[in-house]
Write a protein that holds these residues in place. Structure first.
Motif, PDB file in Angstrom:
ATOM      1  N   GLN A 119      36.601  32.186  35.979  1.00  0.00           N
ATOM      2  CA  GLN A 119      36.983  30.889  36.196  1.00  0.00           C
ATOM      3  C   GLN A 119      35.860  30.158  36.323  1.00  0.00           C
ATOM      4  OE1 GLN A 119      38.704  30.324  40.045  1.00  0.00           O
ATOM      5  NE2 GLN A 119      37.377  32.133  40.540  1.00  0.00           N
ATOM      6  N   THR A 214      41.825  36.459  38.988  1.00  0.00           N
ATOM      7  CA  THR A 214      41.513  35.278  38.227  1.00  0.00           C
ATOM      8  C   THR A 214      42.405  36.238  36.555  1.00  0.00           C
ATOM      9  OG1 THR A 214      39.750  36.369  37.450  1.00  0.00           O
ATOM     10  CG2 THR A 214      38.822  34.973  38.474  1.00  0.00           C
ATOM     11  N   LYS A 218      43.898  30.666  34.588  1.00  0.00           N
ATOM     12  CA  LYS A 218      42.216  30.716  34.742  1.00  0.00           C
ATOM     13  C   LYS A 218      41.431  30.657  33.684  1.00  0.00           C
ATOM     14  CE  LYS A 218      41.297  29.903  39.413  1.00  0.00           C
ATOM     15  NZ  LYS A 218      40.845  28.824  39.882  1.00  0.00           N
TER      16      LYS A 218
END
Length: 260
Positions: A119, A214, A218
């Motif tokens: 991310q 994530t 993301k």
């Protein structure tokens, strides 16, 4: 494995294959052996340069937190030592943070960018507090704390699967001090949306379909920031698609690299 010593800290790395140089940073709390399936499948076409990040795997621990900028500087020194002018730079999770830090340090060395299950945003206050708690737990209990807390989130097939056992073995190579330093370093990382928005080179963004850490949104955020970025979702994988679904991941990676 060969070693480069920086500031008195021995840093182990793998340098295998031939062709386009590809520098890969591994995820927390693993080591460079996490990319063994990529090296085995693709090293006849690409030169893989894979460091063990400070405090993890076979590398020594430095002073203070292992900040992402420090990992990036170590890698640039490694490229210098190997006389590699530029490389495709990429990584999984924390390795993605390190890749973005290297892009910030010296974008001219980056021939292409590969961001996997990571991310662009920094930790918020609650996230930093969780990392500090994890750092203290690692100092008390060692890598077993990371095995217990992280493994169920890292692989979709669970801790008792073959890949789950492989990942657990990689985690167990980390030192308590190295685990704590990496957690504290990740807590200090800056937001990287600005550097991705300025990056004009080719980019591949990859995410495991079942990643709870994530997730896809993301990945989409990062891909949207980079002009012309390619986004790929790996089915039946969580946070470590290169290990959990290596054939699917390798096909995506090879397709991207062969076009550079």
């Amino acid at each position: 494995m060969p070693t480069l010593t920086l500031d008195g800290v021995p840093l182990h790395y793998r340098d295998e294959g031939r062709g386009l140089p590809v520098l890969l940073f591994h995820a927390f709390p693993l080591n460079g052996d996490a990319y063994a399936k990529q090296v085995k499948a693709l090293s006849e076409r690409y030169r893989f340069i894979i460091p063990d990040i400070r405090g993890l795997g076979r590398s020594g621990v430095g002073e203070g937190p292992t900040e992402m900028s420090r990992i990036a500087q170590d890698a640039l020194a490694l490229l210098d030592a190997l006389k590699v002018e530029s490389a495709v730079v990429g990584g999984v999770s924390m390795g993605g943070y390190a890749s973005m830090a290297l892009l910030r340090e010296d974008a001219g060395r980056v021939r292409g960018l590969v961001l996997v299950d990571t991310q662009a945003t920094a930790d918020d206050e609650a996230g930093r507090a969780r990392r500090e708690a994890s750092a203290q737990e690692a100092l008390r209990e060692g890598p077993e704390a990371s095995v217990r807390a992280l493994l169920p989130k890292l692989v979709a097939t669970g801790a008792d699967s073959e890949v789950g056992r492989e990942v657990a073995a990689l985690i167990r190579t980390a030192s308590p001090a190295g685990l704590a330093a990496a957690q504290r370093g990740m807590a200090l990382r800056p937001d990287s949306k600005d550097i991705l928005a300025r990056y004009a080179g080719p980019a591949l963004v990859v995410v495991g379909e079942k990643d709870p850490i994530t997730p896809l949104e993301k990945a989409k955020q990062m891909a949207d920031l980079i002009s012309g970025a390619r986004l790929e979702v790996i089915p039946d994988a969580a946070h470590l698609p290169n290990q959990e679904q290596p054939e699917k991941f390798n096909a995506v990676l090879d397709s991207f690299l062969s076009g550079l």
